[in-house]
Design a protein around this motif. Structure first.
Motif, PDB file in Angstrom:
ATOM      1  N   PRO A   1       0.837  -1.209   0.000  1.00 22.71           N
ATOM      2  CA  PRO A   1       0.000   0.000   0.000  1.00 22.71           C
ATOM      3  C   PRO A   1       0.873   1.262   0.000  1.00 22.71           C
ATOM      4  CG  PRO A   1      -0.633  -1.489   1.777  1.00 22.71           C
ATOM      5  CD  PRO A   1       0.584  -2.060   1.150  1.00 22.71           C
ATOM      6  N   PRO A   2       0.379   2.361  -0.551  1.00 23.04           N
ATOM      7  CA  PRO A   2       1.190   3.582  -0.660  1.00 23.04           C
ATOM      8  C   PRO A   2       1.711   4.108   0.686  1.00 23.04           C
ATOM      9  CG  PRO A   2      -0.796   3.791  -1.976  1.00 23.04           C
ATOM     10  CD  PRO A   2      -0.914   2.507  -1.222  1.00 23.04           C
ATOM     11  N   GLU A   3       0.904   4.000   1.747  1.00 20.52           N
ATOM     12  CA  GLU A   3       1.350   4.494   3.057  1.00 20.52           C
ATOM     13  C   GLU A   3       2.538   3.668   3.554  1.00 20.52           C
ATOM     14  OE1 GLU A   3      -1.964   2.983   2.999  1.00 20.52           O
ATOM     15  OE2 GLU A   3      -2.631   4.787   1.949  1.00 20.52           O
ATOM     16  N   GLN A   4       2.431   2.362   3.365  1.00 22.58           N
ATOM     17  CA  GLN A   4       3.499   1.467   3.796  1.00 22.58           C
ATOM     18  C   GLN A   4       4.752   1.691   2.941  1.00 22.58           C
ATOM     19  OE1 GLN A   4       2.409  -2.651   3.588  1.00 22.58           O
ATOM     20  NE2 GLN A   4       3.673  -3.179   5.343  1.00 22.58           N
ATOM     21  N   THR A   5       4.580   1.876   1.645  1.00 17.31           N
ATOM     22  CA  THR A   5       5.696   2.151   0.749  1.00 17.31           C
ATOM     23  C   THR A   5       6.409   3.424   1.175  1.00 17.31           C
ATOM     24  OG1 THR A   5       4.582   1.081  -1.100  1.00 17.31           O
ATOM     25  CG2 THR A   5       6.336   2.622  -1.649  1.00 17.31           C
ATOM     26  N   GLN A   6       5.633   4.438   1.528  1.00 13.15           N
ATOM     27  CA  GLN A   6       6.231   5.709   1.924  1.00 13.15           C
ATOM     28  C   GLN A   6       7.033   5.570   3.217  1.00 13.15           C
ATOM     29  OE1 GLN A   6       3.443   8.862   2.544  1.00 13.15           O
ATOM     30  NE2 GLN A   6       5.030  10.435   2.558  1.00 13.15           N
ATOM     31  N   SER A   7       6.511   4.832   4.184  1.00 18.08           N
ATOM     32  CA  SER A   7       7.236   4.683   5.452  1.00 18.08           C
ATOM     33  C   SER A   7       8.516   3.861   5.271  1.00 18.08           C
ATOM     34  CB  SER A   7       6.346   4.054   6.517  1.00 18.08           C
ATOM     35  OG  SER A   7       6.024   2.726   6.179  1.00 18.08           O
ATOM     36  N   ILE A   8       8.465   2.817   4.443  1.00 14.13           N
ATOM     37  CA  ILE A   8       9.643   1.988   4.210  1.00 14.13           C
ATOM     38  C   ILE A   8      10.706   2.779   3.457  1.00 14.13           C
ATOM     39  CG2 ILE A   8      10.514  -0.034   2.975  1.00 14.13           C
ATOM     40  CD1 ILE A   8       7.805  -1.386   3.571  1.00 14.13           C
ATOM     41  N   THR A   9      10.317   3.472   2.395  1.00 14.26           N
ATOM     42  CA  THR A   9      11.297   4.233   1.626  1.00 14.26           C
ATOM     43  C   THR A   9      11.889   5.366   2.452  1.00 14.26           C
ATOM     44  OG1 THR A   9       9.543   5.566   0.634  1.00 14.26           O
ATOM     45  CG2 THR A   9      10.336   3.687  -0.625  1.00 14.26           C
ATOM     46  N   ARG A  10      11.095   5.983   3.312  1.00 11.59           N
ATOM     47  CA  ARG A  10      11.616   7.047   4.168  1.00 11.59           C
ATOM     48  C   ARG A  10      12.658   6.490   5.135  1.00 11.59           C
ATOM     49  NH1 ARG A  10      13.313  11.585   3.975  1.00 11.59           N
ATOM     50  NH2 ARG A  10      11.553  12.049   2.677  1.00 11.59           N
ATOM     51  N   ALA A  11      12.392   5.323   5.707  1.00 10.36           N
ATOM     52  CA  ALA A  11      13.343   4.713   6.640  1.00 10.36           C
ATOM     53  C   ALA A  11      14.644   4.328   5.926  1.00 10.36           C
ATOM     54  CB  ALA A  11      12.720   3.486   7.291  1.00 10.36           C
ATOM     55  N   ILE A  12      14.534   3.727   4.734  1.00  9.10           N
ATOM     56  CA  ILE A  12      15.728   3.353   3.982  1.00  9.10           C
ATOM     57  C   ILE A  12      16.526   4.598   3.600  1.00  9.10           C
ATOM     58  CG2 ILE A  12      16.562   2.351   1.814  1.00  9.10           C
ATOM     59  CD1 ILE A  12      14.224   0.364   1.991  1.00  9.10           C
ATOM     60  N   PHE A  13      15.834   5.632   3.132  1.00  9.75           N
ATOM     61  CA  PHE A  13      16.506   6.869   2.737  1.00  9.75           C
ATOM     62  C   PHE A  13      17.231   7.494   3.930  1.00  9.75           C
ATOM     63  CE2 PHE A  13      16.704  11.423   1.959  1.00  9.75           C
ATOM     64  CZ  PHE A  13      17.268  11.460   0.697  1.00  9.75           C
ATOM     65  N   ASP A  14      16.581   7.519   5.093  1.00  9.63           N
ATOM     66  CA  ASP A  14      17.207   8.096   6.284  1.00  9.63           C
ATOM     67  C   ASP A  14      18.440   7.315   6.703  1.00  9.63           C
ATOM     68  OD1 ASP A  14      15.333  10.101   6.363  1.00  9.63           O
ATOM     69  OD2 ASP A  14      14.076   9.115   7.870  1.00  9.63           O
ATOM     70  N   VAL A  15      18.378   5.990   6.630  1.00 12.86           N
ATOM     71  CA  VAL A  15      19.531   5.154   6.990  1.00 12.86           C
ATOM     72  C   VAL A  15      20.699   5.439   6.060  1.00 12.86           C
ATOM     73  CG1 VAL A  15      20.371   2.771   6.924  1.00 12.86           C
ATOM     74  CG2 VAL A  15      18.275   3.301   8.137  1.00 12.86           C
ATOM     75  N   VAL A  16      20.436   5.494   4.756  1.00  9.20           N
ATOM     76  CA  VAL A  16      21.511   5.729   3.793  1.00  9.20           C
ATOM     77  C   VAL A  16      22.070   7.144   3.954  1.00  9.20           C
ATOM     78  CG1 VAL A  16      22.042   5.902   1.333  1.00  9.20           C
ATOM     79  CG2 VAL A  16      20.677   4.014   2.167  1.00  9.20           C
TER      80      VAL A  16
END
Length: 128
Positions: A25-40
């Motif tokens: 779902p888009p909300e879940q996609t947004q939270s996962i991509t935000r977490a990955i982006f922040d880690v990198v």
């Protein structure tokens, strides 16, 4: 010369990769991509394994496997959120993920793996 032209004409081009369509779902996609982006962004250029270790520490509920994370990271590369750089260390290559706006020359140096003084990949076997 004709044979060279025939071989060149017979070559097939690189197959075009279809764009990734995520099933989350888009909300879940947004939270996962935000977490990955922040880690990198926080930890600098990272390998896939390093990103996975950091993301496991964050504890995302929607991210179930390393394979899913790799698909998400490829999707982020398509949208120019992350980029993949190659770090050459002699004959060894290391592929690192970084944010699009980070200059890889300013990144902190990666720890080098321990090597044998002779430069061999394997340690010598003891003589019997």
């Amino acid at each position: 010369m004709f044979a060279t032209a025939a071989r060149w004409a017979a070559k097939k081009g690189k197959p075009k990769m279809a764009p990734i369509e995520l099933t989350t779902p888009p909300e879940q996609t947004q939270s996962i991509t935000r977490a990955i982006f922040d880690v990198v962004r926080e930890h600098g250029p990272l390998t896939i394994s390093d990103v996975w270790d950091h993301v496991k520490d964050v504890g995302l509920r929607g991210l179930t496997s390393k394979r899913q994370m790799k698909i998400m990271m490829r999707w982020m590369r398509e949208r120019q959120k992350l980029r993949l750089i190659c770090d050459h260390d002699g004959p060894h290559k290391q592929f690192l993920y970084t944010t699009w706006f980070t200059n890889p020359k300013n990144a902190p140096p990666r720890p080098k793996p321990e090597r044998n003084p002779r430069g061999d990949h394997h340690l010598p076997h003891p003589k019997p």
